[in-house]
Scaffold this motif. Structure first.
Motif, short mmCIF file in Angstrom:
data_model
loop_
_atom_site.label_atom_id
_atom_site.label_comp_id
_atom_site.label_asym_id
_atom_site.label_seq_id
_atom_site.Cartn_x
_atom_site.Cartn_y
_atom_site.Cartn_z
N SER A 29 10.02 17.42 -40.97
CA SER A 29 11.01 17.76 -40.21
C SER A 29 12.48 17.38 -41.01
O SER A 29 13.75 17.84 -40.48
N ASP A 30 12.28 17.05 -41.91
CA ASP A 30 13.71 16.69 -42.87
C ASP A 30 13.80 17.69 -44.06
O ASP A 30 14.40 17.29 -45.08
N GLN A 31 13.30 18.83 -43.95
CA GLN A 31 13.48 19.67 -45.04
C GLN A 31 13.94 20.95 -44.41
O GLN A 31 13.12 21.48 -43.35
N ILE A 32 15.21 21.62 -44.52
CA ILE A 32 15.91 22.76 -43.76
C ILE A 32 15.78 23.88 -44.97
O ILE A 32 16.36 23.73 -46.00
N GLY A 33 15.57 25.08 -44.24
CA GLY A 33 15.67 26.32 -45.13
C GLY A 33 15.40 27.32 -44.31
O GLY A 33 15.81 27.54 -42.98
N CYS A 34 15.19 28.51 -44.89
CA CYS A 34 15.26 29.82 -44.38
C CYS A 34 13.74 30.48 -44.51
O CYS A 34 13.31 31.37 -45.43
N PRO A 35 13.05 30.50 -43.20
CA PRO A 35 11.81 31.42 -43.41
C PRO A 35 12.10 32.83 -43.73
O PRO A 35 13.10 33.51 -43.16
N THR A 36 11.20 33.47 -44.43
CA THR A 36 11.52 34.76 -44.97
C THR A 36 10.22 35.80 -44.52
O THR A 36 9.08 35.23 -45.57
N TYR A 37 10.35 36.76 -44.13
CA TYR A 37 9.33 37.78 -43.82
C TYR A 37 9.20 38.32 -45.30
O TYR A 37 10.16 39.17 -45.40
N ALA A 38 7.98 38.35 -45.93
CA ALA A 38 7.89 39.45 -47.13
C ALA A 38 8.21 40.79 -47.01
O ALA A 38 8.55 41.34 -47.78
N TYR A 39 7.99 41.01 -45.84
CA TYR A 39 8.16 42.59 -45.42
C TYR A 39 9.47 42.81 -45.36
O TYR A 39 10.08 43.98 -45.96
N ASP A 40 10.56 42.09 -45.08
CA ASP A 40 11.88 42.23 -45.12
C ASP A 40 12.40 42.04 -46.41
O ASP A 40 13.18 42.99 -46.84
N LEU A 41 11.57 41.50 -47.39
CA LEU A 41 12.02 41.24 -48.95
C LEU A 41 11.68 42.67 -49.63
O LEU A 41 12.44 43.20 -50.21
N ALA A 42 10.59 42.99 -49.13
CA ALA A 42 10.01 44.44 -49.76
C ALA A 42 10.95 45.49 -49.20
O ALA A 42 11.46 46.61 -50.07
N ILE A 43 11.66 45.44 -48.06
CA ILE A 43 12.38 46.32 -47.61
C ILE A 43 13.83 46.41 -48.21
O ILE A 43 14.45 47.24 -48.74
#
Ligand SMILES: NC(=O)c1ccc[n+]([C@@H]2O[C@H](COP(=O)([O-])OP(=O)(O)OC[C@H]3O[C@@H](n4cnc5c(N)ncnc54)[C@H](OP(=O)(O)O)[C@@H]3O)[C@@H](O)[C@H]2O)c1
Length: 288
Positions: free
Chosen positions: A175-189
């Motif tokens: 719970s002490d690492q904060i980031g941005c989950p990223t869907y590979a599909y969105d990256l490909a788009i």
């Protein structure tokens, strides 16, 4: 449009195959085109003459990279350089993918492209070097720094937690690492959207919003209908529970500010929205 995808059987590679399905695709992975072999890469690209080269190949085992340093460097740095140079020679657009792990996480606001880098892990170091080497080669390159990548393909956090969430009563998650989950599909788009842009360079691209791995896991279990109770734990407790002495250090805070790419009309998507789409696919295809 003729597009070469390296690392085509990795999770981003498989996603790219879907998103660019209507194009003339040249799909390669390690067996067909080892990106560390400069001569072969040069000959391959010179012969096939793709208009776009997307490097989805990488050494991605973050902890293991602390041990296999030479191999990690060869794939992430030399491989990227070989592809960038060969792509430049045939005037192809080159996409390279980097990571939020180039930062040390000491900031308290999302990172912008010009922020100082200071990787904590050897993996992060190799990815930072890869960015520098691609920029040095020059040509028509886009480097996209992304984070916490997931998809219905390969091994990733979403698939692991969805499975464990349905099997276990309780799950402890960092719970002490904060980031941005990223869907590979969105990256490909996003890559598709960049094809007709000429503002080459370094960009951040990640899911909108930010969360901890613990928040992310809670949402995964909720959306996938799991029964497990998700409990928070610190990174230290997690490392100790695995009994590892050599675990790569990760940034505590590494959200990416994506305003620069948004200005090119490339859309980012709230991470919860994309996660819901991915879970739906997993439910349909893999009977979650
Ligand atoms: N996963 C994340 O959370 C994350 C976060 C930020 C950035 N990224 C970046 O996003 C990109 C895609 O990651 P991913 O999650 O799709 O990785 P992945 O699933 O591990 O896929 C990497 C692919 O590269 C292949 N490969 C390795 N060495 C190669 C070589 N010498 N020549 C050709 N292919 C080779 C691998 O083949 P083998 O299976 O044979 O090794 C695998 O198919 C990478 O640049 C990564 O650094 C990932």
């Amino acid at each position: 449009m003729k597009i070469l995808i390296t690392g085509a059987n990795g999770q981003l590679g498989l996603t790219l195959q879907d998103v660019f399905a209507g194009s003339d695709l040249i799909l390669t992975d390690r067996d067909e085109l080892d990106i560390t072999d400069a001569k072969t890469v040069n000959n391959f690209i010179d012969t096939k003459k793709p208009e776009v080269v997307i490097n989805a190949a990488a050494y991605t085992a973050v902890d293991q990279a602390e041990i296999e340093k030479e191999l990690a460097r060869k794939i992430n740095v030399d491989g990227a350089k070989n592809l960038a140079a060969a792509a430049k020679k045939v005037d192809a657009i080159f996409f390279h993918v980097s990571t939020d792990f180039v930062f040390d996480g000491k900031k308290s606001k999302p990172y912008v492209e010009t922020d100082e880098t200071n990787p904590l892990s050897y993996y992060g170091q190799t990815k930072l070097e890869s960015e520098k080497t691609v920029a040095e080669v020059g040509g028509k390159y886009f480097i996209l720094r992304t984070a916490w990548l997931y998809s219905p393909f390969g091994k990733n956090f979403v698939k692991t937690i969805a499975k464990l969430g349905s099997e276990k009563e309780e799950l402890k998650v960092v719970s002490d690492q904060i980031g941005c989950p990223t869907y590979a599909y969105d990256l490909a788009i996003a890559m598709k959207m960049l094809l007709d842009k000429t503002e080459y360079g370094l960009y951040h691209f990640a899911g909108d919003g930010k969360c901890s791995w613990f928040d992310f896991a809670q949402e995964i279990v909720k959306l996938s209908g799991g029964k497990a109770k998700v409990l928070p734990q610190t990174s230290f407790e997690y490392a100790a529970s695995r009994g590892e002495t050599l675990t790569a250090e990760r940034p505590k805070y590494s959200p990416l500010n994506c305003k620069k790419i948004q200005k090119l009309d490339v859309k980012t998507v709230p991470w919860q929205e994309s996660l819901a789409k991915c879970i739906e696919i997993l439910k349909e295809n893999q009977g979650l």
